[in-house]
Write a protein that holds these residues in place. Sequence first.
Motif, PDB file in Angstrom:
ATOM      1  N   THR A   1      -5.844  -1.509  -2.964  1.00 39.27           N
ATOM      2  CA  THR A   1      -6.722  -0.463  -2.454  1.00 39.27           C
ATOM      3  C   THR A   1      -5.925   0.345  -1.433  1.00 39.27           C
ATOM      4  OG1 THR A   1      -7.580  -2.126  -0.936  1.00 39.27           O
ATOM      5  CG2 THR A   1      -8.959  -1.574  -2.802  1.00 39.27           C
ATOM      6  N   ALA A   2      -6.220   1.629  -1.386  1.00 38.17           N
ATOM      7  CA  ALA A   2      -5.465   2.501  -0.500  1.00 38.17           C
ATOM      8  C   ALA A   2      -5.953   2.336   0.932  1.00 38.17           C
ATOM      9  CB  ALA A   2      -5.605   3.945  -0.956  1.00 38.17           C
ATOM     10  N   HIS A   3      -5.024   2.306   1.858  1.00 35.10           N
ATOM     11  CA  HIS A   3      -5.375   2.264   3.280  1.00 35.10           C
ATOM     12  C   HIS A   3      -4.791   3.512   3.925  1.00 35.10           C
ATOM     13  CE1 HIS A   3      -6.800  -2.021   4.095  1.00 35.10           C
ATOM     14  NE2 HIS A   3      -6.835  -1.832   2.790  1.00 35.10           N
ATOM     15  N   SER A   4      -5.374   4.626   3.577  1.00 32.82           N
ATOM     16  CA  SER A   4      -4.884   5.900   4.089  1.00 32.82           C
ATOM     17  C   SER A   4      -6.119   6.752   4.292  1.00 32.82           C
ATOM     18  CB  SER A   4      -3.954   6.541   3.061  1.00 32.82           C
ATOM     19  OG  SER A   4      -3.964   7.937   3.179  1.00 32.82           O
ATOM     20  N   SER A   5      -6.080   7.584   5.337  1.00 35.14           N
ATOM     21  CA  SER A   5      -7.275   8.395   5.567  1.00 35.14           C
ATOM     22  C   SER A   5      -7.318   9.563   4.594  1.00 35.14           C
ATOM     23  CB  SER A   5      -7.293   8.902   7.007  1.00 35.14           C
ATOM     24  OG  SER A   5      -6.077   9.556   7.280  1.00 35.14           O
ATOM     25  N   HIS A   6      -6.229   9.773   3.860  1.00 34.33           N
ATOM     26  CA  HIS A   6      -6.132  10.986   3.040  1.00 34.33           C
ATOM     27  C   HIS A   6      -6.338  10.789   1.553  1.00 34.33           C
ATOM     28  CE1 HIS A   6      -4.832  13.001   6.627  1.00 34.33           C
ATOM     29  NE2 HIS A   6      -3.933  12.061   6.804  1.00 34.33           N
ATOM     30  N   ILE A   7      -6.265   9.559   1.068  1.00 29.76           N
ATOM     31  CA  ILE A   7      -6.553   9.344  -0.349  1.00 29.76           C
ATOM     32  C   ILE A   7      -7.673   8.315  -0.468  1.00 29.76           C
ATOM     33  CG2 ILE A   7      -4.306  10.016  -1.311  1.00 29.76           C
ATOM     34  CD1 ILE A   7      -3.488   7.132  -1.341  1.00 29.76           C
ATOM     35  N   PRO A   8      -8.466   8.418  -1.539  1.00 26.67           N
ATOM     36  CA  PRO A   8      -9.606   7.502  -1.665  1.00 26.67           C
ATOM     37  C   PRO A   8      -9.172   6.045  -1.811  1.00 26.67           C
ATOM     38  CG  PRO A   8      -9.405   8.957  -3.604  1.00 26.67           C
ATOM     39  CD  PRO A   8      -8.388   9.404  -2.623  1.00 26.67           C
ATOM     40  N   ASP A   9     -10.047   5.147  -1.418  1.00 25.18           N
ATOM     41  CA  ASP A   9      -9.736   3.715  -1.421  1.00 25.18           C
ATOM     42  C   ASP A   9      -9.252   3.221  -2.782  1.00 25.18           C
ATOM     43  OD1 ASP A   9     -10.594   3.778   1.145  1.00 25.18           O
ATOM     44  OD2 ASP A   9     -12.417   2.571   0.836  1.00 25.18           O
TER      45      ASP A   9
ATOM     46  N   LEU B   1      -1.466   5.303  -6.003  1.00 29.13           N
ATOM     47  CA  LEU B   1      -0.738   6.271  -5.182  1.00 29.13           C
ATOM     48  C   LEU B   1      -0.231   5.588  -3.916  1.00 29.13           C
ATOM     49  CD1 LEU B   1      -3.129   9.384  -5.322  1.00 29.13           C
ATOM     50  CD2 LEU B   1      -1.322   8.707  -6.918  1.00 29.13           C
ATOM     51  N   ASP B   2      -1.094   4.758  -3.351  1.00 27.81           N
ATOM     52  CA  ASP B   2      -0.765   4.094  -2.091  1.00 27.81           C
ATOM     53  C   ASP B   2       0.494   3.242  -2.227  1.00 27.81           C
ATOM     54  OD1 ASP B   2      -2.232   3.269   0.683  1.00 27.81           O
ATOM     55  OD2 ASP B   2      -1.148   1.568  -0.162  1.00 27.81           O
ATOM     56  N   ILE B   3       0.563   2.439  -3.289  1.00 30.46           N
ATOM     57  CA  ILE B   3       1.658   1.471  -3.371  1.00 30.46           C
ATOM     58  C   ILE B   3       3.008   2.162  -3.571  1.00 30.46           C
ATOM     59  CG2 ILE B   3       1.381   0.993  -5.863  1.00 30.46           C
ATOM     60  CD1 ILE B   3       2.143  -1.773  -3.363  1.00 30.46           C
ATOM     61  N   ILE B   4       3.042   3.178  -4.429  1.00 27.33           N
ATOM     62  CA  ILE B   4       4.348   3.803  -4.696  1.00 27.33           C
ATOM     63  C   ILE B   4       4.785   4.662  -3.505  1.00 27.33           C
ATOM     64  CG2 ILE B   4       3.502   5.870  -5.940  1.00 27.33           C
ATOM     65  CD1 ILE B   4       5.932   5.387  -7.893  1.00 27.33           C
ATOM     66  N   ASN B   5       3.816   5.286  -2.838  1.00 27.82           N
ATOM     67  CA  ASN B   5       4.176   6.099  -1.680  1.00 27.82           C
ATOM     68  C   ASN B   5       4.568   5.237  -0.479  1.00 27.82           C
ATOM     69  OD1 ASN B   5       3.760   8.306  -3.199  1.00 27.82           O
ATOM     70  ND2 ASN B   5       2.008   9.106  -2.071  1.00 27.82           N
ATOM     71  N   ALA B   6       3.856   4.141  -0.303  1.00 28.69           N
ATOM     72  CA  ALA B   6       4.212   3.226   0.783  1.00 28.69           C
ATOM     73  C   ALA B   6       5.625   2.697   0.547  1.00 28.69           C
ATOM     74  CB  ALA B   6       3.213   2.072   0.859  1.00 28.69           C
ATOM     75  N   ALA B   7       5.925   2.340  -0.704  1.00 32.12           N
ATOM     76  CA  ALA B   7       7.255   1.814  -1.029  1.00 32.12           C
ATOM     77  C   ALA B   7       8.324   2.898  -0.837  1.00 32.12           C
ATOM     78  CB  ALA B   7       7.272   1.292  -2.462  1.00 32.12           C
ATOM     79  N   ALA B   8       7.984   4.134  -1.200  1.00 31.49           N
ATOM     80  CA  ALA B   8       8.952   5.236  -1.088  1.00 31.49           C
ATOM     81  C   ALA B   8       9.286   5.529   0.368  1.00 31.49           C
ATOM     82  CB  ALA B   8       8.398   6.487  -1.767  1.00 31.49           C
ATOM     83  N   VAL B   9       8.253   5.626   1.200  1.00 33.32           N
ATOM     84  CA  VAL B   9       8.485   5.940   2.614  1.00 33.32           C
ATOM     85  C   VAL B   9       9.224   4.781   3.293  1.00 33.32           C
ATOM     86  CG1 VAL B   9       7.343   6.381   4.827  1.00 33.32           C
ATOM     87  CG2 VAL B   9       6.561   7.561   2.757  1.00 33.32           C
ATOM     88  N   HIS B  10       8.804   3.554   2.949  1.00 31.37           N
ATOM     89  CA  HIS B  10       9.449   2.367   3.497  1.00 31.37           C
ATOM     90  C   HIS B  10      10.942   2.364   3.161  1.00 31.37           C
ATOM     91  CE1 HIS B  10       9.381  -1.776   4.965  1.00 31.37           C
ATOM     92  NE2 HIS B  10      10.099  -2.131   3.897  1.00 31.37           N
ATOM     93  N   THR B  11      11.251   2.666   1.902  1.00 31.19           N
ATOM     94  CA  THR B  11      12.651   2.679   1.446  1.00 31.19           C
ATOM     95  C   THR B  11      13.431   3.791   2.143  1.00 31.19           C
ATOM     96  OG1 THR B  11      12.018   1.773  -0.686  1.00 31.19           O
ATOM     97  CG2 THR B  11      14.146   2.910  -0.594  1.00 31.19           C
ATOM     98  N   ALA B  12      12.823   4.972   2.234  1.00 32.33           N
ATOM     99  CA  ALA B  12      13.512   6.108   2.869  1.00 32.33           C
ATOM    100  C   ALA B  12      13.789   5.813   4.328  1.00 32.33           C
ATOM    101  CB  ALA B  12      12.667   7.374   2.727  1.00 32.33           C
ATOM    102  N   GLU B  13      12.825   5.195   5.001  1.00 31.01           N
ATOM    103  CA  GLU B  13      13.026   4.876   6.428  1.00 31.01           C
ATOM    104  C   GLU B  13      14.178   3.896   6.608  1.00 31.01           C
ATOM    105  OE1 GLU B  13       8.470   5.514   8.138  1.00 31.01           O
ATOM    106  OE2 GLU B  13       9.172   3.490   7.693  1.00 31.01           O
ATOM    107  N   ARG B  14      14.206   2.897   5.728  1.00 27.01           N
ATOM    108  CA  ARG B  14      15.274   1.897   5.849  1.00 27.01           C
ATOM    109  C   ARG B  14      16.626   2.497   5.482  1.00 27.01           C
ATOM    110  NH1 ARG B  14      12.818  -3.154   2.808  1.00 27.01           N
ATOM    111  NH2 ARG B  14      14.642  -4.293   3.510  1.00 27.01           N
TER     112      ARG B  14
END
Lengths: 338, 300
Positions: free
Chosen positions: B259-267, B272-285
């Motif tokens: 389930t998404a934990h973002s104020s901008h996309i529905p639960d 969307l949540d998992i791939i974007n979380a993984a993408a941002v996490h990877t980019a930050e690292r």
Amino acid sequence: MEEVTESKVVLYDPTLRDGHHAVRHQLDADQLRAYATAADQAGVPVVEVGHGNGLGASSHQLGQAKLSDDEMLTVVRESLTRSRMGVFLAPGWGTGADLAGAVARGADVVRIAAHCSQADVAERHLGEARAAGVEAQAVLLMSHMIGPAELAEQCALLISYGAQAVGIMDSAGHYLPTDVTTRITAVTRAVGEVPVIFHGHNNLGLAMANSLAAVTAGATVIDGCARGFGAGAGNAQLEVLAAVLQRTGHPTGIDLHQLLAAADIAEARLMSAPPTIDSISLVSGLAGVFSGFKLPVLEAARRGGVDPVDVLFELGRRQVVAGQEDQIPAVVRQLQRT
Amino acid sequence: MKEPAARLKAAVLGTGKIGMDLAERLGKSGVLECALIVGRAETSIGLHRAAELGLATMAGGITAFVEAQERFDVVFDASNAAVHTAHWDALAATGAVLVDLTPSSTGTRVVPTVNGDRAVRSSRHFNMISCGGQTAIPVLHAIAATCTPAYVEVVATAATASTGRGTRLNIDEYIATTQAAVRELTGAPRVKALLNLSPAQPEPPFRVQVTMLAPDARPGPVRAAVHAAADRVRAFAPGYAVTSCSVTGERIDVALEVTAHSSHIPDYAGNLDIINAAAVHTAERAAAALAREGATPWKR
């Protein structure tokens, strides 16, 4: 389709595809050959073959077929002299590579399927089918989940993607004749000259009445399976359709005598018994659950010690669609907890 | 990790569901900032919305972006697979860390909890595989460490409303990329991926069912591996959950839900949540790894 007169109806025969749901996708080469040969002799226009969920679908989730797609298509192609060979492809289960393989093995008609409101998932593969030079049809599965206007809109989209015939499947056997009349009327109005398809299931004992309602409302491609061999309570019964359409002034071009012989072969060779509206199929139709869930639900309910009727009503409440077989054990677990 | 004083500049290509959520997610990153969002048509709804959110925007798609030659530390590509492949060389030449969210087959396939550390040390070009891959592979990889997988199946079901046109046109690429990544990161010789889009209302959460056949499967180690893997994913994607895990003979079944934990996309849009979380996490690292080496691509 050649020589379409106002009242002509094309019978499309998915016995060797939808029937696979009734036997866990276990038809062998001799069975395919026996029925395809008989249907060909009867002049059935299109004989569809494949896993119950179509090309590329053989899997643990959807059931593993006895034969590969290639094996099934090769056997049926060899058995047909005048009937055209059809295949079914739902994007997400099958891919463009599966489509190309089927065309290479002699498929003449490719049906691209999408769930009711998702015509656009069919866009790419309809284009690929057209580019391959085969007849590209498109069908909307579980069509009872949305209303006439929306279905009409989706069918118009399918045509814009290249579909040469479009229509709706009553995958759950949920429709009443009036539901079919309003939907097919809306679709025929939206699509002009493009042939409209109806595919009925018999969960509520209405497959024949619904198919006739579809023809009256303007559908000209009607699906039927020999002895009704198909998912759940079975499909509209092909030989009965041919007889009823003959009586109602809609020639199908099929030799009824030969078709009866084909249906006898189907009963003798493909199934242990013709489909019937057992309690589970009736509930499946009422609950609006995909007919192909019948056997997996019965087995999961038996193993889990829960009532399959409760499983079906909960699946209906969750509005699951074909492909979501993982929700069957999930519902069984939920019922075990309550 | 010491946070850099200035956030690194990121650009997002694509104004679809993925691109917009990425932009909004970068707004919360302590490491990266969304300095530009690139759409195709001037009139696109996505670009309009991005501008309303106060983001710098550019029309003309990836072609205009490459021509503008503006320097970015990180570029997220959320356009589509065919476009991505066509512009891969031009993007790579900019020297930016490249994070590909299209189901193309370019770049190092990365699943943060599986090969993230190794990937950020050895590559600048990352392929985020697919939503189904990001959900399934963490547990599949963990299970594969306890037994010898012979076959793996990954069945994802996403709510229709959580998928855009790009996803619908790229279903074949989703299947190919997911299968290739599962093979690569689990060692299973035979892999099958299926994708369902659910029209149900209200929308169901993103669900992924994984099945593995392994002749030497042992229930205890499998369960322990699955739950430990899920804990690691939850560190950056808190809506990741194991809803069931069973071992029957050689067959292992795990049901996953995001389930998404973002104020901008529905639960329900866990895909969307998992791939974007993984993408941002990877980019930050990746950005942090480059900074440690004193090799931040573009020093300002």
